[in-house]
Motif scaffolding. Structure first.
Motif, mmCIF file in Angstrom:
data_model
loop_
_atom_site.group_PDB
_atom_site.id
_atom_site.type_symbol
_atom_site.label_atom_id
_atom_site.label_comp_id
_atom_site.label_asym_id
_atom_site.label_seq_id
_atom_site.Cartn_x
_atom_site.Cartn_y
_atom_site.Cartn_z
ATOM 1 N N TYR A 99 -16.339 14.299 -15.711
ATOM 2 C CA TYR A 99 -15.403 13.639 -14.873
ATOM 3 C C TYR A 99 -13.927 13.583 -15.244
ATOM 4 O O TYR A 99 -13.699 13.070 -16.366
ATOM 5 C CB TYR A 99 -15.831 12.269 -14.226
ATOM 6 N N CYS A 100 -13.091 14.185 -14.645
ATOM 7 C CA CYS A 100 -11.465 14.366 -15.078
ATOM 8 C C CYS A 100 -11.141 13.030 -14.547
ATOM 9 O O CYS A 100 -10.950 12.750 -13.461
ATOM 10 C CB CYS A 100 -10.813 15.399 -14.540
ATOM 11 N N THR A 101 -10.483 12.178 -15.434
ATOM 12 C CA THR A 101 -9.921 10.830 -15.072
ATOM 13 C C THR A 101 -8.488 10.964 -14.547
ATOM 14 O O THR A 101 -7.938 9.838 -14.088
ATOM 15 C CB THR A 101 -10.026 9.857 -16.455
ATOM 16 N N ARG A 102 -7.974 12.011 -14.736
ATOM 17 C CA ARG A 102 -6.565 12.202 -14.245
ATOM 18 C C ARG A 102 -6.663 12.709 -12.694
ATOM 19 O O ARG A 102 -6.072 12.089 -11.906
ATOM 20 C CB ARG A 102 -5.855 13.171 -14.980
ATOM 21 N N CYS A 103 -7.273 13.846 -12.368
ATOM 22 C CA CYS A 103 -7.429 14.449 -11.018
ATOM 23 C C CYS A 103 -8.525 14.013 -10.314
ATOM 24 O O CYS A 103 -8.486 14.413 -9.098
ATOM 25 C CB CYS A 103 -6.907 15.826 -10.990
ATOM 26 N N GLU A 104 -9.694 13.573 -11.012
ATOM 27 C CA GLU A 104 -10.859 13.158 -10.277
ATOM 28 C C GLU A 104 -11.746 14.127 -10.019
ATOM 29 O O GLU A 104 -13.015 13.795 -9.375
ATOM 30 C CB GLU A 104 -10.508 12.222 -9.188
ATOM 31 N N THR A 155 -10.530 15.283 -19.676
ATOM 32 C CA THR A 155 -9.608 15.928 -18.942
ATOM 33 C C THR A 155 -10.055 17.427 -18.556
ATOM 34 O O THR A 155 -10.346 18.007 -19.416
ATOM 35 C CB THR A 155 -8.238 15.975 -19.452
ATOM 36 N N CYS A 156 -9.907 17.761 -17.317
ATOM 37 C CA CYS A 156 -10.164 19.059 -16.970
ATOM 38 C C CYS A 156 -9.202 20.094 -17.522
ATOM 39 O O CYS A 156 -7.984 19.654 -17.951
ATOM 40 C CB CYS A 156 -10.392 19.329 -15.500
ATOM 41 N N LEU A 157 -9.557 21.367 -17.292
ATOM 42 C CA LEU A 157 -8.735 22.478 -17.924
ATOM 43 C C LEU A 157 -7.227 22.419 -17.293
ATOM 44 O O LEU A 157 -6.475 22.538 -17.848
ATOM 45 C CB LEU A 157 -9.273 23.672 -17.667
ATOM 46 N N ASP A 158 -7.182 22.334 -15.898
ATOM 47 C CA ASP A 158 -6.120 22.230 -15.206
ATOM 48 C C ASP A 158 -5.126 20.995 -15.423
ATOM 49 O O ASP A 158 -3.816 21.339 -15.739
ATOM 50 C CB ASP A 158 -6.202 22.125 -13.773
ATOM 51 N N CYS A 159 -5.666 20.005 -15.682
ATOM 52 C CA CYS A 159 -5.208 18.843 -16.252
ATOM 53 C C CYS A 159 -4.485 19.003 -17.835
ATOM 54 O O CYS A 159 -3.451 18.345 -18.004
ATOM 55 C CB CYS A 159 -5.706 17.432 -16.188
ATOM 56 N N GLN A 160 -5.148 19.578 -18.557
ATOM 57 C CA GLN A 160 -4.871 19.759 -19.831
ATOM 58 C C GLN A 160 -3.746 20.914 -19.798
ATOM 59 O O GLN A 160 -2.745 20.547 -20.607
ATOM 60 C CB GLN A 160 -5.999 20.686 -20.534
HETATM 61 ZN ZN LIG Z 1 -8.065 16.953 -13.896
#
Ligand SMILES: [Zn+2]
Ligand SMILES: [Zn+2]
Length: 154
Positions: free
Chosen positions: A106-111, A144-149
């Motif tokens: 679960y990406c805590t930034r973009c959900e 954090t997912c790849l996009d958010c990284q």
């Molecule tokens: Zn994300």
């Protein structure tokens, strides 16, 4: 072509739903259907309230929030919907093999949330044989997912 692929990804397998529901001795009601289908069509996990509002917007059905929670309980009990405890949101299981363990990232930034079938099998394999886990286990990994990284610092 792209559009078609998108539709396939969003569509939920009704036959599979029916199988799981029937083998649990239950039936696939209209409300159960509309809730899991609406959730499946949404890219991100949803709260019960968001789900209720979305159903009202699309179908003009005014579901009671306690009904939404009851149906969500029904599906989480069968393992077809998972609750992301930390965010109090729900997602449709994307594991087609009906495992006991479900590992979600679960990406805590973009959900954004992804489910890993492979991780789930590994957890099962590595588990102590002296410990008997309950029927359906959801393991939540926050990060954090790849996009958010990639977007860090911009
Ligand atoms: Zn994300
Ligand atoms: Zn799952």
């Amino acid at each position: 072509m792209r559009f078609r692929l998108l539709l396939v990804l969003m569509a939920i397998d009704k036959t599979r739903l029916n199988q799981v529901v029937q083998s649990a001795g239950k039936s696939l009601t209209k409300q159960r259907c509309v809730i899991i289908e609406t959730l499946a069509a949404n890219k991100l996990p949803m709260s019960a309230y968001e789900l209720r509002d979305q159903i009202k917007k699309i179908t003009e059905q005014n579901l009671n929030i306690s009904t939404v929670y009851r149906v969500l309980d029904f599906w989480t009990g069968l393992g077809l919907i998972h609750k992301i405890e930390s965010a109090n949101r729900f997602m449709v299981c994307s594991d087609e093999h009906h495992h006991q363990f479900h590992v979600i990232q679960y990406c805590t930034r973009c959900e954004n949330v992804t489910e890993s079938c492979e991780l789930a099998s590994q957890v099962k394999m590595e588990m102590s044989h002296e410990f008997r886990a309950l029927e359906i286990q959801v393991i939540e990994i926050q990060g954090t997912c790849l996009d958010c990284q990639a977007n860090t610092g911009t």
